[in-house]
Design an enzyme around this catalytic site. Structure first.
Site: not given
Length: 357
Positions: A142, A192, A224, A248, A252
């Site tokens: 970001y 990852k 994942d 992020d 959620d």
């Protein structure tokens, strides 16, 4: 008498409605426990764009920097979707986090027994879930440079850079290790590393810190797999540590375990500036001003502010007990409704919370 200066950022949509409920409860517990809260409201997001033309006015940032804590409701509205990215409400929130150097986002996720049947997952999967996502907030893709859109051989290409330094990873990992020590002593770092060099650095730094934290059970999980495990076996997790983009998404996803995103608070913390406390839900512009909003996540964010930001644990306990009481009594806003419960609007939920308090 202790005095605390709290900046309120009602923001957009349902923000002003849920802020009013939280403020009432804060006034009650402050009087009960003998401390004073001096509130100052400032604009942010779409409301600031309408007033000043800037999603984060300089006066708002200055006020937040000099406060003891910042309580934010919600930002955003489809009205601003066609503005340049730097002028949208969401950019104001990113700039606030960056301006306060709030590098650690904490999202607790705990199953509420009274709401367990509102979840889309089976009762036996989500019973007794109690975890916290620790997300790095000011680095990663970001904020990485270079980024942008360029023309290459007659074709347009967009690009962003995921980047972390060792010191940035150490800083957020230290927070997660400290939280794990206060909880159940289990930390799962999500990355990852099988694909990304930046994730391999992340894993290496977490492993290095683990060597000086023998009391913490440290594991690693690819993002994942973590996304799958969150909805298939969430009780295995205690503290989930991850970088900005992965956090992020996962935070959620974790939020829906409770049955509603409308009951979850969060905190964003730094090392010097005041903490920022906010519900994880959005501004819900479709129901703004209709007295339909669920104020519980905002109320629990206020409790988190009292506990984490102002160290007023007894006051925080009272607010959290009030929430448990009204939910156990069957009071619900529309987003939480189930058979046999009592539907209430935002203001009426606030009144019941005050009675329970």
């Amino acid at each position: 008498m202790a005095h605390y200066r709290v900046v309120l950022l009602p923001g957009d949509g349902i923000g002003p409605e849920i802020t009013a409920v939280a403020r009432q409860l804060l006034d009650v517990v402050a009087q009960r426990y003998g401390f004073q809260l001096d509130f100052e409201e400032q604009p942010i997001g779409g409301s600031a764009i309408d007033m000043i033309g800037d999603p984060l006015p300089e006066a708002t940032l200055t006020a937040c920097k000099t406060a003891d804590a910042v309580l934010l409701a919600a930002i955003g509205s489809p009205r601003f979707d066609n503005l340049p990215r730097e002028k949208r409400p969401e950019t104001g929130l990113l700039k606030l986090r960056s301006g306060l150097n709030l590098f650690a986002n904490l999202r607790p996720v705990r199953t509420v027994p009274a709401l367990i049947d509102t979840s889309s997952l089976k009762r036996e999967v989500i019973e007794e879930v109690d975890l916290i996502v620790v997300r790095e907030l000011t680095g990663g893709i970001y904020f990485g440079r270079p980024k942008g859109r360029i023309e290459v051989n007659g074709d347009e290409r967009g690009f962003n850079t995921m980047t972390y330094s060792a010191s940035e990873v150490d800083r957020i990992a230290r927070v997660a290790f400290e939280i794990a020590r206060e909880r159940n002593g289990r930390l799962c770092s999500v990355d990852k590393a099988n694909v990304l060099d930046v994730s391999q650095l992340w894993r290496d730094r977490v492993d290095a810190m683990a060597r000086s934290h023998d009391d913490i059970d440290v594991s690693h999980m690819y993002v994942d797999n973590a996304a799958m495990q969150l909805v298939s076996d969430p009780r295995q997790f205690d503290v989930l540590l991850t970088e900005n983009l992965f956090g992020d998404i996962l935070s959620d996803e974790a939020a829906v375990l409770t049955g509603s995103i409308g009951v979850l608070p969060s905190a964003s913390l730094g090392s010097e500036n005041p903490g920022l406390f906010e519900p994880v839900h959005g501004s819900a512009p479709d129901i703004a001003g209709q007295d339909k909003a669920n104020p519980i996540a905002m109320v629990l964010s206020a409790a988190m502010m009292l506990r984490v930001g102002l160290k007023q644990n007894s006051a925080a306990d009272d607010i959290e007990r009030a929430v448990d009481t009204i939910l156990s009594s069957g009071f619900r806003t529309n987003d939480l409704m189930s058979d046999g419960c009592i539907p209430l609007g935002c203001r009426a939920m606030g009144e019941q919370l005050l009675k329970a308090l």
